[in-house]
Design a protein around this motif. Structure first.
Motif, PDB file in Angstrom:
ATOM      1  N   ILE A   1      43.085  36.511  27.292  1.00 38.79           N
ATOM      2  CA  ILE A   1      43.573  37.315  27.371  1.00 38.79           C
ATOM      3  C   ILE A   1      43.491  39.147  27.883  1.00 38.79           C
ATOM      4  O   ILE A   1      44.395  38.730  27.996  1.00 38.79           O
ATOM      5  N   PHE A   2      42.515  39.337  27.664  1.00 36.42           N
ATOM      6  CA  PHE A   2      42.152  40.544  28.075  1.00 36.42           C
ATOM      7  C   PHE A   2      42.577  40.070  29.539  1.00 36.42           C
ATOM      8  O   PHE A   2      42.972  41.877  29.983  1.00 36.42           O
ATOM      9  N   PRO A   3      41.540  39.782  30.267  1.00 38.22           N
ATOM     10  CA  PRO A   3      42.103  39.405  32.035  1.00 38.22           C
ATOM     11  C   PRO A   3      43.704  40.041  32.222  1.00 38.22           C
ATOM     12  O   PRO A   3      44.129  40.303  33.235  1.00 38.22           O
ATOM     13  N   ILE A   4      44.037  38.628  31.789  1.00 37.38           N
ATOM     14  CA  ILE A   4      45.374  38.404  32.203  1.00 37.38           C
ATOM     15  C   ILE A   4      46.012  40.376  31.911  1.00 37.38           C
ATOM     16  O   ILE A   4      47.356  40.233  32.166  1.00 37.38           O
ATOM     17  N   LEU A   5      46.115  40.420  30.579  1.00 33.67           N
ATOM     18  CA  LEU A   5      46.748  42.409  29.752  1.00 33.67           C
ATOM     19  C   LEU A   5      46.474  42.941  31.462  1.00 33.67           C
ATOM     20  O   LEU A   5      46.941  43.663  31.782  1.00 33.67           O
TER      21      LEU A   5
ATOM     22  N   ALA B   1      37.747  40.519  31.086  1.00 32.66           N
ATOM     23  CA  ALA B   1      36.787  38.928  30.756  1.00 32.66           C
ATOM     24  C   ALA B   1      35.234  38.916  29.554  1.00 32.66           C
ATOM     25  O   ALA B   1      35.074  38.467  28.729  1.00 32.66           O
ATOM     26  N   ALA B   2      34.697  39.655  30.119  1.00 31.90           N
ATOM     27  CA  ALA B   2      32.854  40.187  29.143  1.00 31.90           C
ATOM     28  C   ALA B   2      33.303  40.500  27.974  1.00 31.90           C
ATOM     29  O   ALA B   2      32.933  40.487  26.668  1.00 31.90           O
ATOM     30  N   VAL B   3      33.572  42.208  28.068  1.00 25.32           N
ATOM     31  CA  VAL B   3      34.444  42.314  26.818  1.00 25.32           C
ATOM     32  C   VAL B   3      35.401  41.685  25.677  1.00 25.32           C
ATOM     33  O   VAL B   3      35.015  41.015  24.882  1.00 25.32           O
ATOM     34  N   GLY B   4      36.132  41.176  26.081  1.00 24.21           N
ATOM     35  CA  GLY B   4      36.863  40.449  25.253  1.00 24.21           C
ATOM     36  C   GLY B   4      36.026  38.607  24.696  1.00 24.21           C
ATOM     37  O   GLY B   4      35.703  37.921  23.785  1.00 24.21           O
ATOM     38  N   TYR B   5      35.132  38.731  25.201  1.00 24.57           N
ATOM     39  CA  TYR B   5      34.234  37.284  25.145  1.00 24.57           C
ATOM     40  C   TYR B   5      33.126  38.250  24.501  1.00 24.57           C
ATOM     41  O   TYR B   5      32.592  37.427  23.117  1.00 24.57           O
ATOM     42  N   GLY B   6      32.639  39.463  24.444  1.00 21.50           N
ATOM     43  CA  GLY B   6      31.419  40.534  23.378  1.00 21.50           C
ATOM     44  C   GLY B   6      32.424  40.265  22.118  1.00 21.50           C
ATOM     45  O   GLY B   6      31.304  39.830  20.919  1.00 21.50           O
ATOM     46  N   LEU B   7      33.571  40.504  22.341  1.00 24.01           N
ATOM     47  CA  LEU B   7      34.446  40.550  21.145  1.00 24.01           C
ATOM     48  C   LEU B   7      34.242  39.285  19.867  1.00 24.01           C
ATOM     49  O   LEU B   7      34.700  38.986  19.068  1.00 24.01           O
ATOM     50  N   GLU B   8      35.550  38.471  21.134  1.00 23.05           N
ATOM     51  CA  GLU B   8      34.687  36.999  19.945  1.00 23.05           C
ATOM     52  C   GLU B   8      33.413  36.670  19.545  1.00 23.05           C
ATOM     53  O   GLU B   8      32.970  35.960  18.604  1.00 23.05           O
ATOM     54  N   LYS B   9      32.310  36.987  20.426  1.00 25.19           N
ATOM     55  CA  LYS B   9      31.258  36.420  19.990  1.00 25.19           C
ATOM     56  C   LYS B   9      30.481  37.087  18.619  1.00 25.19           C
ATOM     57  O   LYS B   9      30.295  37.117  17.777  1.00 25.19           O
TER      58      LYS B   9
ATOM     59  N   ASN C   1      43.756  44.958  47.377  1.00 22.56           N
ATOM     60  CA  ASN C   1      43.257  45.458  46.671  1.00 22.56           C
ATOM     61  C   ASN C   1      42.249  44.337  45.779  1.00 22.56           C
ATOM     62  O   ASN C   1      41.953  44.594  44.222  1.00 22.56           O
ATOM     63  N   TYR C   2      41.234  42.997  46.566  1.00 22.54           N
ATOM     64  CA  TYR C   2      41.079  42.044  45.396  1.00 22.54           C
ATOM     65  C   TYR C   2      39.573  42.444  44.825  1.00 22.54           C
ATOM     66  O   TYR C   2      39.246  42.379  43.697  1.00 22.54           O
ATOM     67  N   ILE C   3      39.450  43.660  44.792  1.00 21.03           N
ATOM     68  CA  ILE C   3      37.835  43.291  44.071  1.00 21.03           C
ATOM     69  C   ILE C   3      38.573  44.760  43.302  1.00 21.03           C
ATOM     70  O   ILE C   3      37.997  44.584  42.373  1.00 21.03           O
ATOM     71  N   ILE C   4      39.405  45.139  43.359  1.00 25.34           N
ATOM     72  CA  ILE C   4      39.847  46.370  42.135  1.00 25.34           C
ATOM     73  C   ILE C   4      40.079  45.112  40.966  1.00 25.34           C
ATOM     74  O   ILE C   4      39.641  44.937  39.709  1.00 25.34           O
ATOM     75  N   ILE C   5      41.326  44.566  41.831  1.00 27.85           N
ATOM     76  CA  ILE C   5      42.089  42.985  40.481  1.00 27.85           C
ATOM     77  C   ILE C   5      40.840  42.871  39.789  1.00 27.85           C
ATOM     78  O   ILE C   5      40.200  42.531  38.340  1.00 27.85           O
ATOM     79  N   PHE C   6      39.440  42.033  40.746  1.00 28.06           N
ATOM     80  CA  PHE C   6      39.246  40.413  40.649  1.00 28.06           C
ATOM     81  C   PHE C   6      37.618  41.395  39.159  1.00 28.06           C
ATOM     82  O   PHE C   6      37.391  40.607  38.401  1.00 28.06           O
ATOM     83  N   GLY C   7      37.393  42.587  40.176  1.00 30.06           N
ATOM     84  CA  GLY C   7      36.779  43.451  39.197  1.00 30.06           C
ATOM     85  C   GLY C   7      36.953  43.656  37.794  1.00 30.06           C
ATOM     86  O   GLY C   7      36.173  43.291  36.894  1.00 30.06           O
ATOM     87  N   SER C   8      38.003  44.428  37.690  1.00 36.65           N
ATOM     88  CA  SER C   8      38.710  44.143  36.540  1.00 36.65           C
ATOM     89  C   SER C   8      38.722  43.297  35.717  1.00 36.65           C
ATOM     90  O   SER C   8      38.350  43.030  34.368  1.00 36.65           O
ATOM     91  N   MET C   9      39.492  42.504  36.349  1.00 32.68           N
ATOM     92  CA  MET C   9      39.447  41.094  35.455  1.00 32.68           C
ATOM     93  C   MET C   9      38.320  40.505  34.787  1.00 32.68           C
ATOM     94  O   MET C   9      38.210  40.136  33.836  1.00 32.68           O
ATOM     95  N   ILE C  10      36.765  40.842  35.783  1.00 26.38           N
ATOM     96  CA  ILE C  10      35.979  39.551  34.946  1.00 26.38           C
ATOM     97  C   ILE C  10      35.336  40.804  33.973  1.00 26.38           C
ATOM     98  O   ILE C  10      34.201  40.042  32.975  1.00 26.38           O
ATOM     99  N   ILE C  11      35.054  42.393  34.369  1.00 26.07           N
ATOM    100  CA  ILE C  11      35.062  43.360  32.943  1.00 26.07           C
ATOM    101  C   ILE C  11      35.340  42.735  31.968  1.00 26.07           C
ATOM    102  O   ILE C  11      35.105  43.049  30.510  1.00 26.07           O
TER     103      ILE C  11
END
Length: 351
Positions: A324-328, A67-75, A55-65
């Motif tokens: 934090i978001f990718p880990i969650l 991370a992007a959302v978290g980075y946007g919130l940080e900015k 399930n690596y496509i679902i896992i890594f795809g979700s974690m990347i998304i």
């Protein structure tokens, strides 16, 4: 008898063989036990890796998304700046300091910007930018900790002192145990900290500390007068001794004889100039120590290091959303996967 000896030896060989077999079986059991644990751990690891690979496509795809959302919130979040200062309170003004820090945080929580403006002499916009005040024990070495421990032991009875170890004292001591304190301030404005320092300095002044300082000054004055009076007495004795020595030096030593034929010579008066000089030096040292104490502790506090002009950027690990978001997301997907497998197992289970 010659026939009994071989029979005993044979019995001993049988016992030894049985013992070796028991030891061998014991080692086999221990080996198999650790082998089973290793196989179980390896199987669990392979099972987890297999689930990730499938399930690596679902896992890594979700974690990347995530991370992007978290980075946007940080900015989009406002920057936080941190600054620290070190102070050394005197006359127990540290109690008022800690109480006032709590009071400032209460004002921030209630958004009472008018009080903050009045205390720190800042404008309303700057008052709104203050996030939090914190106070912690200042930097210390092992010698400082040992001194605090010794003072604590002297303040309690001997039976209780035997029950309190150094490690226990260090672990459970209160914030008031130290002499140096670190005050830290968080703010959205990076150059506000010097403006806050004057207001913080006023927190040390209180009626109790002022009374204690006045009492200290009175005691020092009494001690100073006592030392000065003692120095005058020493000077008077020195003059007396000098006069005696002068008179003896100007007169000849007399001698006289008795009817028995014994001759007596008049002895010089024994004086103690050396002891007087030692006493005078000791009194002068005590007087200097009193003067130094009054000069060193003539205020309610000393600022060991001030706030810098500009604070340093502060990022709390709990606000690193890009991590934090990718880990969650990974934890959530793992929980969903295990829940799915559990449901499948329950449905396929047959009694």
């Amino acid at each position: 008898m010659s026939q009994e000896v071989p029979q005993g030896s044979q019995n001993e060989e049988v016992d030894l063989g049985h013992l070796f077999n028991m030891i061998g079986r014991l080692f086999d059991r221990v080996y198999n036990f650790f082998k089973s644990i290793f196989k179980s751990v390896l199987s669990a690891l392979v099972y987890v890796l297999k689930a990730i690979v499938d399930n690596y496509i679902i896992i890594f795809g979700s974690m990347i998304i995530a991370a992007a959302v978290g980075y946007g919130l940080e900015k989009t979040r406002k920057d936080v700046y941190l600054s620290k200062m070190l102070v050394k309170p005197y006359f127990d003004s540290k109690f008022q300091l800690v109480a006032n820090i709590d009071y400032y945080n209460a004002l921030i929580g209630e958004k009472d910007n008018k009080q903050l403006m009045s205390i720190f002499d800042i404008d309303e916009e700057s008052a709104k930018q203050i996030i939090e005040f914190e106070i912690h024990p200042g930097p210390e070495n092992e010698n400082d900790q040992i001194k605090q421990y010794d003072e604590f032991l002297r303040s309690i009875d001997s039976l209780r002192a035997q029950e309190v170890s150094f490690e226990s004292f260090i672990e459970n001591r209160s914030i008031y145990s130290g002499d140096v304190f670190e005050i830290s301030v968080k703010s959205h404005k990076k150059d506000i900290f010097r403006s806050l320092e004057e207001g913080l300095n006023s927190t040390f002044s209180n009626a109790y500390s002022a009374k204690k300082m006045k009492k200290r000054d009175s005691i020092l004055k009494i001690e100073k007068n006592r030392i000065i009076a003692s120095l005058k007495e020493v000077d008077s004795l020195k003059k007396v001794y000098i006069d005696i020595k002068r008179e003896e030096s100007q007169s000849d030593r007399k001698s006289f004889s008795t009817q028995d034929g014994f001759t007596y010579i008049e002895q010089r008066t024994e004086t103690k100039e050396y002891e007087l000089i030692e006493k005078q030096i000791k009194l002068q040292q005590e007087l200097s120590a009193l003067e130094a104490q009054k000069v060193e502790e003539d205020e309610f506090f000393d600022t060991l290091s001030s706030f810098p002009e500009v604070g340093s950027k502060y990022v709390d690990i709990r606000e690193r959303y890009s991590i934090i978001f990718p880990i969650l997301i990974f934890v959530l997907l793992s929980f969903l996967y295990l829940s799915k497998k559990l449901i499948q197992y329950v449905k396929s289970y047959e009694v």
